[in-house]
Scaffold this active site. Sequence first.
Site, PDB file in Angstrom:
ATOM      1  N   ARG A 118       0.807  -1.234   0.000  1.00 42.55           N
ATOM      2  CA  ARG A 118       0.000   0.000   0.000  1.00 42.55           C
ATOM      3  C   ARG A 118       0.836   1.279   0.000  1.00 42.55           C
ATOM      4  O   ARG A 118       0.341   2.340   0.354  1.00 42.55           O
ATOM      5  CB  ARG A 118      -1.005  -0.008   1.160  1.00 42.55           C
ATOM      6  CG  ARG A 118      -2.002  -1.155   1.064  1.00 42.55           C
ATOM      7  CD  ARG A 118      -3.067  -1.074   2.139  1.00 42.55           C
ATOM      8  NE  ARG A 118      -4.014  -2.163   1.968  1.00 42.55           N
ATOM      9  CZ  ARG A 118      -3.880  -3.380   2.505  1.00 42.55           C
ATOM     10  NH1 ARG A 118      -2.813  -3.639   3.258  1.00 42.55           N
ATOM     11  NH2 ARG A 118      -4.777  -4.318   2.297  1.00 42.55           N
ATOM     12  N   LYS A 140       3.030  10.999 -11.374  1.00 33.77           N
ATOM     13  CA  LYS A 140       2.161  10.125 -12.162  1.00 33.77           C
ATOM     14  C   LYS A 140       2.882   8.807 -12.420  1.00 33.77           C
ATOM     15  O   LYS A 140       4.012   8.795 -12.914  1.00 33.77           O
ATOM     16  CB  LYS A 140       1.801  10.768 -13.499  1.00 33.77           C
ATOM     17  CG  LYS A 140       0.656  11.752 -13.448  1.00 33.77           C
ATOM     18  CD  LYS A 140       0.273  12.151 -14.864  1.00 33.77           C
ATOM     19  CE  LYS A 140      -0.941  13.053 -14.890  1.00 33.77           C
ATOM     20  NZ  LYS A 140      -1.318  13.393 -16.275  1.00 33.77           N
ATOM     21  N   GLU A 182       8.603  17.247 -25.537  1.00 30.48           N
ATOM     22  CA  GLU A 182       8.015  17.623 -24.244  1.00 30.48           C
ATOM     23  C   GLU A 182       8.587  18.947 -23.744  1.00 30.48           C
ATOM     24  O   GLU A 182       7.912  19.707 -23.065  1.00 30.48           O
ATOM     25  CB  GLU A 182       8.249  16.519 -23.212  1.00 30.48           C
ATOM     26  CG  GLU A 182       7.475  15.228 -23.473  1.00 30.48           C
ATOM     27  CD  GLU A 182       6.008  15.298 -23.049  1.00 30.48           C
ATOM     28  OE1 GLU A 182       5.544  16.380 -22.634  1.00 30.48           O
ATOM     29  OE2 GLU A 182       5.322  14.268 -23.137  1.00 30.48           O
ATOM     30  N   LYS A 224       6.953  22.647 -14.813  1.00 29.03           N
ATOM     31  CA  LYS A 224       6.111  21.530 -14.374  1.00 29.03           C
ATOM     32  C   LYS A 224       5.910  21.560 -12.871  1.00 29.03           C
ATOM     33  O   LYS A 224       4.797  21.312 -12.380  1.00 29.03           O
ATOM     34  CB  LYS A 224       6.718  20.194 -14.800  1.00 29.03           C
ATOM     35  CG  LYS A 224       5.817  19.024 -14.395  1.00 29.03           C
ATOM     36  CD  LYS A 224       6.051  17.751 -15.155  1.00 29.03           C
ATOM     37  CE  LYS A 224       4.968  16.742 -14.841  1.00 29.03           C
ATOM     38  NZ  LYS A 224       5.137  15.471 -15.576  1.00 29.03           N
ATOM     39  N   GLU A 234      -4.410  16.555 -10.732  1.00 32.92           N
ATOM     40  CA  GLU A 234      -4.970  16.876 -12.039  1.00 32.92           C
ATOM     41  C   GLU A 234      -6.491  17.061 -12.006  1.00 32.92           C
ATOM     42  O   GLU A 234      -7.239  16.524 -12.820  1.00 32.92           O
ATOM     43  CB  GLU A 234      -4.601  15.799 -13.067  1.00 32.92           C
ATOM     44  CG  GLU A 234      -4.701  16.297 -14.510  1.00 32.92           C
ATOM     45  CD  GLU A 234      -4.162  15.304 -15.525  1.00 32.92           C
ATOM     46  OE1 GLU A 234      -4.959  14.715 -16.245  1.00 32.92           O
ATOM     47  OE2 GLU A 234      -2.934  15.127 -15.584  1.00 32.92           O
ATOM     48  N   ARG A 238      -3.523  21.258 -13.973  1.00 33.65           N
ATOM     49  CA  ARG A 238      -2.471  20.319 -14.352  1.00 33.65           C
ATOM     50  C   ARG A 238      -2.743  19.666 -15.710  1.00 33.65           C
ATOM     51  O   ARG A 238      -1.805  19.243 -16.392  1.00 33.65           O
ATOM     52  CB  ARG A 238      -2.287  19.242 -13.268  1.00 33.65           C
ATOM     53  CG  ARG A 238      -1.179  18.265 -13.612  1.00 33.65           C
ATOM     54  CD  ARG A 238      -0.770  17.365 -12.479  1.00 33.65           C
ATOM     55  NE  ARG A 238       0.214  16.392 -12.934  1.00 33.65           N
ATOM     56  CZ  ARG A 238       0.932  15.619 -12.145  1.00 33.65           C
ATOM     57  NH1 ARG A 238       0.795  15.700 -10.836  1.00 33.65           N
ATOM     58  NH2 ARG A 238       1.800  14.757 -12.639  1.00 33.65           N
ATOM     59  N   ASN A 242      -0.936  18.155 -20.687  1.00 35.22           N
ATOM     60  CA  ASN A 242      -1.257  17.133 -21.681  1.00 35.22           C
ATOM     61  C   ASN A 242      -1.507  17.717 -23.071  1.00 35.22           C
ATOM     62  O   ASN A 242      -2.169  17.081 -23.902  1.00 35.22           O
ATOM     63  CB  ASN A 242      -2.488  16.332 -21.233  1.00 35.22           C
ATOM     64  CG  ASN A 242      -2.194  15.479 -20.017  1.00 35.22           C
ATOM     65  OD1 ASN A 242      -1.141  14.860 -19.921  1.00 35.22           O
ATOM     66  ND2 ASN A 242      -3.114  15.461 -19.064  1.00 35.22           N
ATOM     67  N   HIS A 245      -1.438  15.434 -26.076  1.00 32.30           N
ATOM     68  CA  HIS A 245      -1.416  14.059 -25.604  1.00 32.30           C
ATOM     69  C   HIS A 245      -2.674  13.270 -25.944  1.00 32.30           C
ATOM     70  O   HIS A 245      -2.606  12.051 -26.106  1.00 32.30           O
ATOM     71  CB  HIS A 245      -1.173  14.027 -24.092  1.00 32.30           C
ATOM     72  CG  HIS A 245       0.240  14.318 -23.693  1.00 32.30           C
ATOM     73  ND1 HIS A 245       0.895  15.482 -24.059  1.00 32.30           N
ATOM     74  CD2 HIS A 245       1.143  13.600 -22.977  1.00 32.30           C
ATOM     75  CE1 HIS A 245       2.127  15.459 -23.564  1.00 32.30           C
ATOM     76  NE2 HIS A 245       2.299  14.339 -22.908  1.00 32.30           N
ATOM     77  N   HIS A 249      -1.781  10.053 -27.635  1.00 30.37           N
ATOM     78  CA  HIS A 249      -2.054   8.730 -27.080  1.00 30.37           C
ATOM     79  C   HIS A 249      -2.862   7.883 -28.063  1.00 30.37           C
ATOM     80  O   HIS A 249      -2.672   6.659 -28.141  1.00 30.37           O
ATOM     81  CB  HIS A 249      -2.798   8.856 -25.749  1.00 30.37           C
ATOM     82  CG  HIS A 249      -1.938   9.322 -24.618  1.00 30.37           C
ATOM     83  ND1 HIS A 249      -2.463   9.695 -23.401  1.00 30.37           N
ATOM     84  CD2 HIS A 249      -0.603   9.469 -24.510  1.00 30.37           C
ATOM     85  CE1 HIS A 249      -1.477  10.070 -22.600  1.00 30.37           C
ATOM     86  NE2 HIS A 249      -0.342   9.941 -23.253  1.00 30.37           N
ATOM     87  N   HIS A 262       6.745   8.108 -27.647  1.00 39.70           N
ATOM     88  CA  HIS A 262       5.784   9.012 -27.018  1.00 39.70           C
ATOM     89  C   HIS A 262       5.976  10.453 -27.480  1.00 39.70           C
ATOM     90  O   HIS A 262       5.016  11.138 -27.849  1.00 39.70           O
ATOM     91  CB  HIS A 262       5.921   8.920 -25.498  1.00 39.70           C
ATOM     92  CG  HIS A 262       5.035   9.859 -24.748  1.00 39.70           C
ATOM     93  ND1 HIS A 262       3.659   9.767 -24.750  1.00 39.70           N
ATOM     94  CD2 HIS A 262       5.336  10.944 -23.979  1.00 39.70           C
ATOM     95  CE1 HIS A 262       3.151  10.747 -24.016  1.00 39.70           C
ATOM     96  NE2 HIS A 262       4.144  11.466 -23.540  1.00 39.70           N
TER      97      HIS A 262
END
Length: 360
Positions: A118, A140, A182, A224, A234, A238, A242, A245, A249, A262
């Site tokens: 956990r 992330k 990026e 960032k 997010e 935030r 993206n 993206h 994606h 990517h």
Amino acid sequence: MQTLHVDLGDRSYPIYIGKSLIEQPELLLKHISGKQVLVVTNETVAPLYLAKVRQSLQGLQYSEVILPDGEQHKTLTVLATIYDQLLKDKHNRSTTLIALGGGVVGDMTGYAAASYQRGVNFIQIPTTLLSQVDSSVGGKTGVNHPLGKNMIGAFHQPQCVIADTHTLMTLPDRELSAGIAEVIKYGLICDAEFYQWLDENASALLARDESVLAEAIYRSCLNKAQVVAEDEKESGIRAILNLGHTFGHAIETAQGYGNWLHGEAVAAGMVLAIKLSAQLGWVQQSDVDSLERMLRAVNLPITPPAMSQQQFLELMMVDKKVLDGQLRLVLLERIGKAIVTGDITIDDVKKVLANAGVPA
């Protein structure tokens, strides 16, 4: 060495940026509180840098996992090999996981750390430009699913990020260019001055001028860190990180993970996003032209691969920014100012795709 701080209260942590930081054990050791460590790396990075990290960790109960290299291996099946080693070597809750590699290694190690017992500590040692400026910062973590990229994951902040610019000297040219995508993103979304600086220094970045790379990494991480500090999970601003993206994606998923890097997919996605922004009258055609010119200069694609509009739309709807069936996109009001909007119709998206040569 330059040091930045991601300000998240009791989850705050430093980002160290500089040359040959992997060879400074004290940076790493001061962020390890227990006696157990597990280093996760991959088959490409291990021969280059694993021995140096292993040497820094002498005296600790040490384990390592060497993953196959590539986005196509960012799966739950491969992730299980990290859990297998942790359990085999009886790692407890005081263990620290260390991610030594690019974004895939960082994302998977972070998710293993978030979920093992956990939640245990982890440290990021990113070795690609893309991971140094983006995926290692912000917490992330996750893995891909055949139906969608990064759809399984958790927010879990590292203890620190050690960005050794010297590791970029061994990076393949294609990977370096993918990372620059990026970097350019930060200029587009929130730092027009940085965008202009990048336009002037693109050739120096490609030539791996370490002082220019260090400045690009610092400015990217600074941007960032400020966004993440304002919106860790997010729920709002935030999402501007993206830009490109949602389109990107879709490209990665359709082409098969790893066939388009990517950063390459994000580059083509950013062009579609700025063209949609121009279509809405928010930016000028000259802004579109300047982005395309900059991306070409660093050997990045500006057009999507062979896909249909239907493929794009189906895959874009499997996106973390989709809420209650409503597609939301990150677009530009101007260079240096991004917004997240749901006021985009399917027809708007079809039009920009058609204008980019994507068939129905």
